[in-house]
Design a protein around this motif. Sequence first.
Motif, mmCIF file in Angstrom:
data_model
loop_
_atom_site.group_PDB
_atom_site.id
_atom_site.type_symbol
_atom_site.label_atom_id
_atom_site.label_comp_id
_atom_site.label_asym_id
_atom_site.label_seq_id
_atom_site.Cartn_x
_atom_site.Cartn_y
_atom_site.Cartn_z
ATOM 1 N N ILE A 179 -50.573 38.431 6.911
ATOM 2 C CA ILE A 179 -51.434 39.509 7.675
ATOM 3 C C ILE A 179 -51.955 38.952 8.932
ATOM 4 C CG2 ILE A 179 -53.666 41.006 7.424
ATOM 5 C CD1 ILE A 179 -52.402 41.199 4.360
ATOM 6 N N LYS A 180 -52.518 37.700 8.795
ATOM 7 C CA LYS A 180 -53.251 37.110 9.715
ATOM 8 C C LYS A 180 -52.367 36.663 10.936
ATOM 9 C CE LYS A 180 -56.346 33.354 11.112
ATOM 10 N NZ LYS A 180 -56.927 32.082 10.580
ATOM 11 N N GLU A 181 -51.096 36.163 10.340
ATOM 12 C CA GLU A 181 -49.878 35.985 11.503
ATOM 13 C C GLU A 181 -49.469 36.972 12.473
ATOM 14 O OE1 GLU A 181 -45.250 34.700 10.906
ATOM 15 O OE2 GLU A 181 -46.631 33.391 9.870
ATOM 16 N N LEU A 182 -49.264 38.139 11.659
ATOM 17 C CA LEU A 182 -48.919 39.493 12.266
ATOM 18 C C LEU A 182 -49.753 39.904 13.523
ATOM 19 C CD1 LEU A 182 -47.720 41.641 9.449
ATOM 20 C CD2 LEU A 182 -46.607 40.708 11.323
ATOM 21 N N GLY A 183 -51.297 39.612 13.243
ATOM 22 C CA GLY A 183 -52.082 39.938 14.369
ATOM 23 C C GLY A 183 -52.310 41.053 14.926
ATOM 24 N N ASP A 184 -51.545 42.124 14.497
ATOM 25 C CA ASP A 184 -51.685 43.360 15.364
ATOM 26 C C ASP A 184 -51.682 44.419 14.242
ATOM 27 O OD1 ASP A 184 -49.271 43.577 14.193
ATOM 28 O OD2 ASP A 184 -47.924 43.229 15.882
ATOM 29 N N TRP A 185 -51.403 45.886 14.732
ATOM 30 C CA TRP A 185 -51.398 46.856 13.854
ATOM 31 C C TRP A 185 -50.757 46.813 12.323
ATOM 32 C CZ3 TRP A 185 -47.626 49.922 12.150
ATOM 33 C CH2 TRP A 185 -46.285 49.858 12.761
#
Length: 146
Positions: A32-38
Amino acid sequence: MKKAPTTTKKPKSRSQGGTARDAPSKLIDAKIKELGDWRGEMLAHIRRLIQAADPHVVEEVKWRKPSSPAGVPVWSHDGILCTGETYKDKVKLTFARGAALADPEGLFNASLEGNTRRAIDLHQGDKISAKALKALIRAAVKLNTS
């Protein structure tokens, strides 16, 4: 003296605590943190709804490979309930036995042609009914435990 054989169960986790048993939850946190977007925000939102619907849900990460080192978040309760995959343009929530679930709110919008699975594709800006998703999760738990 001969020792009795022991069995080792796979570690399963919830999003609480800080032991090695929480490794899958930590991997999902990292994804979730790595995605860093919507997509990360959507995956986190879905995760909270799943946990609210089933306090006994088990988080796992499956299908880790070089092309997808973070793997796929999986939520289980006596079998897989659903998976949460992320793509460039969507977050896909796939229910393992979705074809057997009633969907009165019409959340399922993908993988509709199969006999087993059903999916919900969520795109940027989409909203999902918390009430309807929780009802689907509870129905999936009931199906798995029956």
